[in-house]
Write an enzyme that holds these catalytic residues in place. Structure first.
Site, PDB file in Angstrom:
ATOM      1  N   GLN A  11       0.845  -1.200   0.000  1.00  0.00           N
ATOM      2  CA  GLN A  11       0.000   0.000   0.000  1.00  0.00           C
ATOM      3  C   GLN A  11       0.883   1.254   0.000  1.00  0.00           C
ATOM      4  O   GLN A  11       1.833   1.326   0.776  1.00  0.00           O
ATOM      5  CB  GLN A  11      -0.851   0.055   1.278  1.00  0.00           C
ATOM      6  CG  GLN A  11      -1.625  -1.212   1.590  1.00  0.00           C
ATOM      7  CD  GLN A  11      -2.915  -1.313   0.798  1.00  0.00           C
ATOM      8  OE1 GLN A  11      -3.538  -0.293   0.506  1.00  0.00           O
ATOM      9  NE2 GLN A  11      -3.312  -2.527   0.451  1.00  0.00           N
ATOM     10  N   PRO A  13       0.654   5.141   0.949  1.00  0.00           N
ATOM     11  CA  PRO A  13      -0.192   6.195   1.534  1.00  0.00           C
ATOM     12  C   PRO A  13      -0.427   7.305   0.507  1.00  0.00           C
ATOM     13  O   PRO A  13       0.497   7.726  -0.195  1.00  0.00           O
ATOM     14  CB  PRO A  13       0.633   6.686   2.723  1.00  0.00           C
ATOM     15  CG  PRO A  13       1.497   5.517   3.092  1.00  0.00           C
ATOM     16  CD  PRO A  13       1.825   4.849   1.778  1.00  0.00           C
ATOM     17  N   GLY A  16       2.058  12.019   0.761  1.00  0.00           N
ATOM     18  CA  GLY A  16       3.420  11.855   1.265  1.00  0.00           C
ATOM     19  C   GLY A  16       4.128  13.192   1.335  1.00  0.00           C
ATOM     20  O   GLY A  16       3.568  14.242   0.980  1.00  0.00           O
ATOM     21  N   GLY A  18       7.119  15.581   0.027  1.00  0.00           N
ATOM     22  CA  GLY A  18       8.132  15.880  -0.981  1.00  0.00           C
ATOM     23  C   GLY A  18       9.379  16.428  -0.309  1.00  0.00           C
ATOM     24  O   GLY A  18       9.294  17.090   0.733  1.00  0.00           O
ATOM     25  N   LYS A  77      14.655   8.141  -6.945  1.00  0.00           N
ATOM     26  CA  LYS A  77      14.587   8.247  -8.413  1.00  0.00           C
ATOM     27  C   LYS A  77      15.971   8.225  -9.041  1.00  0.00           C
ATOM     28  O   LYS A  77      16.932   8.737  -8.457  1.00  0.00           O
ATOM     29  CB  LYS A  77      13.881   9.554  -8.812  1.00  0.00           C
ATOM     30  CG  LYS A  77      12.620   9.858  -8.031  1.00  0.00           C
ATOM     31  CD  LYS A  77      11.834  11.024  -8.600  1.00  0.00           C
ATOM     32  CE  LYS A  77      10.774  11.500  -7.619  1.00  0.00           C
ATOM     33  NZ  LYS A  77      11.272  12.400  -6.564  1.00  0.00           N
ATOM     34  N   HIS A 110      13.524   9.183 -13.264  1.00  0.00           N
ATOM     35  CA  HIS A 110      13.123  10.554 -12.894  1.00  0.00           C
ATOM     36  C   HIS A 110      12.580  11.340 -14.091  1.00  0.00           C
ATOM     37  O   HIS A 110      11.572  12.029 -13.993  1.00  0.00           O
ATOM     38  CB  HIS A 110      14.339  11.255 -12.273  1.00  0.00           C
ATOM     39  CG  HIS A 110      14.014  12.375 -11.343  1.00  0.00           C
ATOM     40  ND1 HIS A 110      14.789  12.695 -10.251  1.00  0.00           N
ATOM     41  CD2 HIS A 110      13.007  13.271 -11.333  1.00  0.00           C
ATOM     42  CE1 HIS A 110      14.262  13.727  -9.620  1.00  0.00           C
ATOM     43  NE2 HIS A 110      13.182  14.102 -10.270  1.00  0.00           N
TER      44      HIS A 110
HETATM   45  P1  NDP Z   1       5.089  22.090  -4.012  1.00  0.00           P
HETATM   46  O1  NDP Z   1       4.002  22.359  -4.971  1.00  0.00           O
HETATM   47  O2  NDP Z   1       4.961  20.994  -3.021  1.00  0.00           O
HETATM   48  O3  NDP Z   1       5.386  23.465  -3.305  1.00  0.00           O
HETATM   49  C1  NDP Z   1       6.385  23.644  -2.352  1.00  0.00           C
HETATM   50  C2  NDP Z   1       6.288  25.082  -1.901  1.00  0.00           C
HETATM   51  O4  NDP Z   1       5.032  25.302  -1.236  1.00  0.00           O
HETATM   52  C3  NDP Z   1       7.370  25.447  -0.910  1.00  0.00           C
HETATM   53  O5  NDP Z   1       7.745  26.775  -1.156  1.00  0.00           O
HETATM   54  C4  NDP Z   1       6.660  25.337   0.437  1.00  0.00           C
HETATM   55  O6  NDP Z   1       7.273  26.211   1.360  1.00  0.00           O
HETATM   56  C5  NDP Z   1       5.262  25.781   0.077  1.00  0.00           C
HETATM   57  N1  NDP Z   1       4.216  25.218   0.944  1.00  0.00           N
HETATM   58  C6  NDP Z   1       4.119  23.949   1.398  1.00  0.00           C
HETATM   59  N2  NDP Z   1       3.005  23.764   2.125  1.00  0.00           N
HETATM   60  C7  NDP Z   1       2.356  24.959   2.123  1.00  0.00           C
HETATM   61  C8  NDP Z   1       1.141  25.412   2.692  1.00  0.00           C
HETATM   62  N3  NDP Z   1       0.364  24.601   3.408  1.00  0.00           N
HETATM   63  N4  NDP Z   1       0.776  26.701   2.486  1.00  0.00           N
HETATM   64  C9  NDP Z   1       1.551  27.525   1.746  1.00  0.00           C
HETATM   65  N5  NDP Z   1       2.713  27.151   1.177  1.00  0.00           N
HETATM   66  C10 NDP Z   1       3.112  25.875   1.360  1.00  0.00           C
HETATM   67  O7  NDP Z   1       6.403  21.905  -4.893  1.00  0.00           O
HETATM   68  P2  NDP Z   1       7.474  20.835  -5.244  1.00  0.00           P
HETATM   69  O8  NDP Z   1       7.946  21.164  -6.613  1.00  0.00           O
HETATM   70  O9  NDP Z   1       8.467  20.758  -4.154  1.00  0.00           O
HETATM   71  O10 NDP Z   1       6.687  19.445  -5.382  1.00  0.00           O
HETATM   72  C11 NDP Z   1       6.488  18.538  -4.314  1.00  0.00           C
HETATM   73  C12 NDP Z   1       7.426  17.353  -4.396  1.00  0.00           C
HETATM   74  O11 NDP Z   1       7.222  16.635  -5.599  1.00  0.00           O
HETATM   75  C13 NDP Z   1       8.913  17.717  -4.463  1.00  0.00           C
HETATM   76  O12 NDP Z   1       9.424  18.173  -3.225  1.00  0.00           O
HETATM   77  C14 NDP Z   1       9.504  16.422  -4.956  1.00  0.00           C
HETATM   78  O13 NDP Z   1       9.573  15.479  -3.905  1.00  0.00           O
HETATM   79  C15 NDP Z   1       8.456  16.025  -6.008  1.00  0.00           C
HETATM   80  N6  NDP Z   1       8.790  16.526  -7.359  1.00  0.00           N
HETATM   81  C16 NDP Z   1       9.119  15.613  -8.332  1.00  0.00           C
HETATM   82  C17 NDP Z   1       9.434  16.030  -9.598  1.00  0.00           C
HETATM   83  C18 NDP Z   1       9.781  15.028 -10.636  1.00  0.00           C
HETATM   84  O14 NDP Z   1      10.342  15.411 -11.681  1.00  0.00           O
HETATM   85  N7  NDP Z   1       9.459  13.773 -10.433  1.00  0.00           N
HETATM   86  C19 NDP Z   1       9.425  17.443  -9.981  1.00  0.00           C
HETATM   87  C20 NDP Z   1       9.015  18.325  -8.918  1.00  0.00           C
HETATM   88  C21 NDP Z   1       8.704  17.866  -7.672  1.00  0.00           C
HETATM   89  P3  NDP Z   1       7.919  25.719   2.775  1.00  0.00           P
HETATM   90  O15 NDP Z   1       8.768  24.518   2.520  1.00  0.00           O
HETATM   91  O16 NDP Z   1       8.693  26.922   3.183  1.00  0.00           O
HETATM   92  O17 NDP Z   1       6.747  25.446   3.648  1.00  0.00           O
HETATM   93  C1  1BO Z   2      14.420  19.014 -12.532  1.00  0.00           C
HETATM   94  C2  1BO Z   2      13.642  19.033 -11.250  1.00  0.00           C
HETATM   95  C3  1BO Z   2      13.358  17.698 -10.764  1.00  0.00           C
HETATM   96  C4  1BO Z   2      12.670  17.697  -9.459  1.00  0.00           C
HETATM   97  O1  1BO Z   2      12.249  16.385  -9.149  1.00  0.00           O
END
Ligand code: NDP
Ligand code: 1BO
Length: 323
Positions: A11, A13, A16, A18, A77, A110
């Protein structure tokens, strides 16, 4: 917490944590706090440069009795500079070593973009491999090998279009079980989500809050705000919750897992609680109207003058607004 089930009964969740851009010096506390708050799903990657610190947080969480390894679902990844069947294992071993784990729950390709071994983000055509130098199905065989070796329980893809998945599937001995893609109300990707779900591939949503902390070179100037959107704000008011919670609950209601990033304790709890918010059919219909095919991570950083990739070959879309 709702979960998405794999065919072997494991499973995932549905919500999760990031960890991209969760800085060394901050990510240890964020992961410890997340686990205490109830997170059981962590999204990591070698690229993020913080797996060793996450590993320390995991070791301490295990040794202090917060959770056991089996309580957690941990993803990492494979970056493009380790594509190719034989190069998968060393990259995976590095993530396992840094995270201090004997196995991953999920390992993803990735991006569908093979890079030369010494390249992280290419600045010239020399940073890319040609597709025939490291075809995606050969890299996939490396992930299958990792399952056979007991190093990962599930394998999947990230940033793969319908066309790229369809081209890969005939070569798969083990099918991909997850595709992790950018998803939010401004980029709903209905066709890709439906295709994955019909093929038995779970979808995970990245950048669900708009990724405002991503590096400037991945931004294109003025961009719409999910968190300040009036429609989302009004739905949030009707549920006495925050806009961020509506944005996260939308995925859960769609049967998609979601991995918001934060390093702040209050937001960790706020985001986790979103998994329990039930949006109405009317809310879902209203949010459906917000789709505008807008990518925060538009992949522009892969488009190098004279390089092998174009926006079309990257996303396989007719236009930015295509679903
Ligand atoms: P998100 O859309 O999760 O946004 C992150 C931002 O939002 C940060 O600035 C954070 O600030 C802020 N934030 C978080 N919670 C809140 C809230 N409740 N209210 C207001 N602001 C908030 O962006 P990500 O691009 O980081 O995406 C999430 C995850 O997805 C990544 O961390 C990664 O693990 C994954 N990812 C994978 C990719 C891929 O290519 N496979 C590409 C992009 C992301 P703060 O930390 O200061 O709270
Ligand atoms: C190039 C950005 C990737 C974040 O997962």
């Amino acid at each position: 917490m709702k979960t998405l089930a794999f065919s072997n009964g494991d499973q995932m969740p549905i919500l999760g944590l990031g960890t991209w851009k969760s800085e060394p010096g901050q990510v240890y506390a964020a992961v410890r706090e997340a686990i205490r708050a109830g997170y059981r799903h962590l999204d990591c990657a070698l690229l993020y440069g913080n797996e060793a610190e996450i590993g320390q947080a995991l070791r301490d969480a295990f040794s202090e009795g917060d959770v056991t390894r089996r309580d957690l679902f941990i993803t990492s990844k494979l970056w493009g500079n380790a594509h190719g069947r034989e190069r998968v294992r060393p990259a995976l071993q590095q993530s396992l070593k840094d995270l201090g784990l004997e196995y991953l729950d999920l390992y993803l390709i990735h991006w569908p973009i093979p890079l030369s071994p010494d390249t992280v983000i290419p600045s010239s055509p020399a940073g890319f491999l040609q597709p025939d130098e490291a075809p995606l199905h050969r890299t996939w065989q490396g992930l299958e090998d990792a399952v056979d070796a007991g190093l990962v329980r599930h394998i999947g893809l990230s940033n793969f279009s319908v066309a790229k998945i369809a081209a890969l599937l005939p070569h798969c001995r083990l099918r991909p079980e997850v595709n992790q893609i950018e998803l939010h109300p401004f980029l709903q990707q209905e066709a890709l989500v439906s295709y994955c779900q019909a093929e038995g591939i779970h979808v995970t949503a990245y950048s669900p809050l708009g990724s405002s902390d991503r590096p400037d070179f991945m931004k294109t100037g003025t961009e719409p705000s999910l968190l300040l959107n009036d429609v989302i704000a009004s739905i949030a008011a009707s549920h006495a919750c925050t806009p961020a919670q509506v944005l996260l609950a939308w995925h859960v209601c769609r049967g998609v897992s979601v991995i918001p990033k934060t390093v702040h304790p209050a937001r960790l709890r706020e985001n986790l609680a979103a998994a329990e918010i039930a949006l109405t059919a009317a809310d879902m219909a209203t949010i459906a109207s917000l789709d505008q095919g807008y990518r925060f991570l538009d992949g522009g950083f892969w488009l190098v003058d004279g390089g092998p990739w174009t926006r079309q070959s990257l996303w396989d879309e007719a236009s930015p607004a295509a679903g």
